[in-house]
Design an enzyme around this catalytic site. Structure first.
Site, PDB file in Angstrom:
ATOM      1  N   HIS A 181     -16.452   2.499   0.960  1.00 19.83           N
ATOM      2  CA  HIS A 181     -15.595   2.985   2.047  1.00 19.83           C
ATOM      3  C   HIS A 181     -15.096   4.358   1.635  1.00 19.83           C
ATOM      4  O   HIS A 181     -14.386   4.478   0.628  1.00 19.83           O
ATOM      5  CB  HIS A 181     -14.417   2.040   2.264  1.00 19.83           C
ATOM      6  CG  HIS A 181     -14.836   0.629   2.544  1.00 19.83           C
ATOM      7  ND1 HIS A 181     -14.914   0.116   3.813  1.00 19.83           N
ATOM      8  CD2 HIS A 181     -15.248  -0.372   1.704  1.00 19.83           C
ATOM      9  CE1 HIS A 181     -15.332  -1.144   3.752  1.00 19.83           C
ATOM     10  NE2 HIS A 181     -15.539  -1.465   2.488  1.00 19.83           N
TER      11      HIS A 181
ATOM     12  N   GLU B 185     -16.291 -12.565   1.629  1.00 18.33           N
ATOM     13  CA  GLU B 185     -15.546 -11.965   0.512  1.00 18.33           C
ATOM     14  C   GLU B 185     -14.386 -12.921   0.245  1.00 18.33           C
ATOM     15  O   GLU B 185     -14.331 -13.584  -0.783  1.00 18.33           O
ATOM     16  CB  GLU B 185     -15.063 -10.560   0.907  1.00 18.33           C
ATOM     17  CG  GLU B 185     -14.184  -9.884  -0.142  1.00 18.33           C
ATOM     18  CD  GLU B 185     -13.583  -8.544   0.347  1.00 18.33           C
ATOM     19  OE1 GLU B 185     -13.558  -8.296   1.559  1.00 18.33           O
ATOM     20  OE2 GLU B 185     -13.117  -7.777  -0.526  1.00 18.33           O
TER      21      GLU B 185
ATOM     22  N   HIS C 137     -22.390   0.192  -0.177  1.00 15.14           N
ATOM     23  CA  HIS C 137     -21.086  -0.390   0.210  1.00 15.14           C
ATOM     24  C   HIS C 137     -19.975   0.403  -0.460  1.00 15.14           C
ATOM     25  O   HIS C 137     -19.563   0.098  -1.571  1.00 15.14           O
ATOM     26  CB  HIS C 137     -21.051  -1.876  -0.204  1.00 15.14           C
ATOM     27  CG  HIS C 137     -19.824  -2.613   0.235  1.00 15.14           C
ATOM     28  ND1 HIS C 137     -19.765  -3.985   0.289  1.00 15.14           N
ATOM     29  CD2 HIS C 137     -18.596  -2.176   0.619  1.00 15.14           C
ATOM     30  CE1 HIS C 137     -18.574  -4.365   0.691  1.00 15.14           C
ATOM     31  NE2 HIS C 137     -17.830  -3.286   0.893  1.00 15.14           N
TER      32      HIS C 137
ATOM     33  N   HIS D 297     -18.878  -7.184   6.747  1.00 16.82           N
ATOM     34  CA  HIS D 297     -18.257  -7.863   5.617  1.00 16.82           C
ATOM     35  C   HIS D 297     -18.144  -9.344   5.982  1.00 16.82           C
ATOM     36  O   HIS D 297     -17.679  -9.673   7.076  1.00 16.82           O
ATOM     37  CB  HIS D 297     -16.843  -7.326   5.374  1.00 16.82           C
ATOM     38  CG  HIS D 297     -16.782  -5.996   4.694  1.00 16.82           C
ATOM     39  ND1 HIS D 297     -17.450  -4.890   5.146  1.00 16.82           N
ATOM     40  CD2 HIS D 297     -16.110  -5.596   3.569  1.00 16.82           C
ATOM     41  CE1 HIS D 297     -17.198  -3.869   4.341  1.00 16.82           C
ATOM     42  NE2 HIS D 297     -16.387  -4.261   3.373  1.00 16.82           N
TER      43      HIS D 297
ATOM     44  N   ASP E 188     -17.349  -0.255  -3.437  1.00 18.93           N
ATOM     45  CA  ASP E 188     -16.365  -0.646  -2.414  1.00 18.93           C
ATOM     46  C   ASP E 188     -15.303   0.445  -2.193  1.00 18.93           C
ATOM     47  O   ASP E 188     -15.411   1.217  -1.255  1.00 18.93           O
ATOM     48  CB  ASP E 188     -15.726  -1.995  -2.772  1.00 18.93           C
ATOM     49  CG  ASP E 188     -15.279  -2.789  -1.551  1.00 18.93           C
ATOM     50  OD1 ASP E 188     -15.561  -2.361  -0.425  1.00 18.93           O
ATOM     51  OD2 ASP E 188     -14.663  -3.859  -1.723  1.00 18.93           O
ATOM     52  N   ASP E 189     -14.268   0.453  -3.038  1.00 18.90           N
ATOM     53  CA  ASP E 189     -13.179   1.435  -2.919  1.00 18.90           C
ATOM     54  C   ASP E 189     -12.881   1.965  -4.317  1.00 18.90           C
ATOM     55  O   ASP E 189     -11.899   1.561  -4.953  1.00 18.90           O
ATOM     56  CB  ASP E 189     -11.946   0.758  -2.316  1.00 18.90           C
ATOM     57  CG  ASP E 189     -12.225   0.215  -0.932  1.00 18.90           C
ATOM     58  OD1 ASP E 189     -12.231   1.000   0.031  1.00 18.90           O
ATOM     59  OD2 ASP E 189     -12.495  -0.997  -0.823  1.00 18.90           O
TER      60      ASP E 189
HETATM   61  N1  HPA Z   1     -12.922  -5.615   2.446  1.00 21.35           N
HETATM   62  C1  HPA Z   1     -12.554  -5.490   3.726  1.00 21.35           C
HETATM   63  N2  HPA Z   1     -12.171  -4.325   4.227  1.00 21.35           N
HETATM   64  C2  HPA Z   1     -12.168  -3.249   3.446  1.00 21.35           C
HETATM   65  C3  HPA Z   1     -12.533  -3.338   2.128  1.00 21.35           C
HETATM   66  C4  HPA Z   1     -12.939  -4.583   1.607  1.00 21.35           C
HETATM   67  O1  HPA Z   1     -13.285  -4.753   0.427  1.00 21.35           O
HETATM   68  N3  HPA Z   1     -12.413  -2.091   1.617  1.00 21.35           N
HETATM   69  C5  HPA Z   1     -12.008  -1.289   2.618  1.00 21.35           C
HETATM   70  N4  HPA Z   1     -11.850  -1.978   3.731  1.00 21.35           N
HETATM   71 ZN    ZN Z   2     -15.872  -3.239   1.565  1.00 22.69          ZN
END
Ligand code: HPA
Ligand code: ZN
Length: 351
Positions: free
Chosen positions: A27, A208, A25, A205, A286-287
């Site tokens: 991006h 969250e 996971h 997703h 994630d990012d």
């Molecule tokens: N959630 C939803 N969209 C996203 C995320 C995330 O954590 N990171 C990049 N796009």
């Molecule tokens: Zn994500």
């Protein structure tokens, strides 16, 4: 047999770093560091509304998912050429290799780029070139997962899928990301059905910021094989039981969850509860450029804040990352053996 109890807590930080792991996971647009954003802006003549790297970094104070996404899409606006996508992805793979990531399944958001007039070919060819180089030069097995932006329509997702089909062999699956609230999985029922027909893996997703009902509809309507995040499942004990029984993996992102205020602090993160419930939870970044670190930083932060997590859980999380991956069984067997060897040696060294 690995002697987990013999491994002292003091050995954990080094073990977390050196254990082989998969990242499921991440991006790729979220790996754009501010320095690279400025370098690419200059190279491509793209104006930025921030005066400096420091000013951009100072804006990374998020209150929720949307406040992050606004800055994340602005950062991605510097990506125009195939070379930009290659450079971004290869920079991530170098960091991943240093973190002992042996397999990576990268999310990418084609619509963020095609909406700005960037050809999808530049996106996919640049990224898959980086995947090949990562394999040749860094020994990382790397694949791509195409994500649909859920704040856009299903019709737009279908158009994106159509544009991507000439490159069908360059990605292993599809996902669903962007603003979760108000955009339930069922909005994308038909396009996900088509993707399954095409033999693509499917993930989404869910849970969250969105409710447990979104996790349920991702499973029942989209028929996803993994849930990205999914931490809000704990609000529904029957759902937790189902996720455990069906061994549906959750790709958990601890630093992201704290930065986006899903949990107030790392000490309140529910990763130990997810593992205790028998869920196939994994740790991911994630990012990483926006949330304070790459996958090993996530492991370090969550183990540091939560004393319930020890060597057994470290092994389980890495093991889950291989089990949950879309790699073939021969690769999985090799990585599992390398993981066991790392922990066996740590147990013996401690005796
Ligand atoms: N959630 C939803 N969209 C996203 C995320 C995330 O954590 N990171 C990049 N796009
Ligand atoms: Zn994500």
């Amino acid at each position: 047999m690995i002697d987990f109890d013999a491994i002292p807590r003091s050995a954990l930080p080094a073990l977390l770093k050196r254990m082989p792991k998969a990242e499921l996971h991440m991006h790729i647009e979220g790996s754009l560091e501010p320095e690279m954003i400025f370098r690419l802006a200059q190279r491509n003549g793209v104006p930025l509304k921030y005066a400096s790297v420091e000013a951009l970094r100072a804006a990374y104070a998020f209150t929720d998912l949307q406040s992050f996404l606004d800055i994340y899409y602005a950062g991605a606006s510097v990506l125009l050429k195939e070379q930009d996508f290659f450079d971004m992805a290869f920079a991530y793979f170098e960091k991943a290799a240093a973190d002992h990531v042996v397999h990576s399944e990268l999310f990418f958001d084609p619509q963020t780029h095609t909406e700005r007039g960037v050809p999808i070919e530049a996106v996919i060819v640049g990224l898959s070139h980086a995947c090949r180089r990562a394999h040749q030069e860094l020994g990382i097995s790397a694949t791509l997962i195409l994500c649909f932006l859920r704040h856009l329509s299903e019709e737009q997702a279908f158009a994106t899928l159509e544009q991507a089909l000439p490159y069908r062999h360059q990605f292993v699956g599809v996902g669903l990301d962007s603003s979760e609230r108000g955009h339930p999985p069922e909005k994308f029922a038909r396009v996900f059905a088509r993707c399954r027909e095409l033999g693509l893996h499917v993930v989404a997703h869910a849970g969250e910021e969105g409710p447990p009902a979104y996790i349920r509809s991702a499973l029942d309507v989209l028929k996803v094989e993994r849930i990205d995040h999914g931490v809000r499942c704990v609000e529904s004990p029957p759902l937790v039981q189902r996720l455990a029984r069906e061994r549906v993996p959750l790709t958990v992102c601890p630093l992201s969850n704290v930065k986006l205020c899903v949990f107030k602090s790392m000490a309140e993160h529910n990763l130990p509860a997810l593992l205790d419930a028998g869920l196939v939870a994994t740790v991911n970044s994630d990012d990483p450029a926006y949330f304070g670190g790459y996958v090993n930083d996530n492991f370090a932060a969550v183990f540091d804040a939560l004393p319930q997590l020890g060597a057994r859980q470290a092994w389980q999380l890495a093991r889950n990352s291989f089990d949950a991956s879309f790699a073939d069984e021969a690769h999985k067997a090799r990585w599992r053996a390398a993981l066991d060897k790392t922990f066996d040696e740590a147990g013996q060294a401690a005796r």
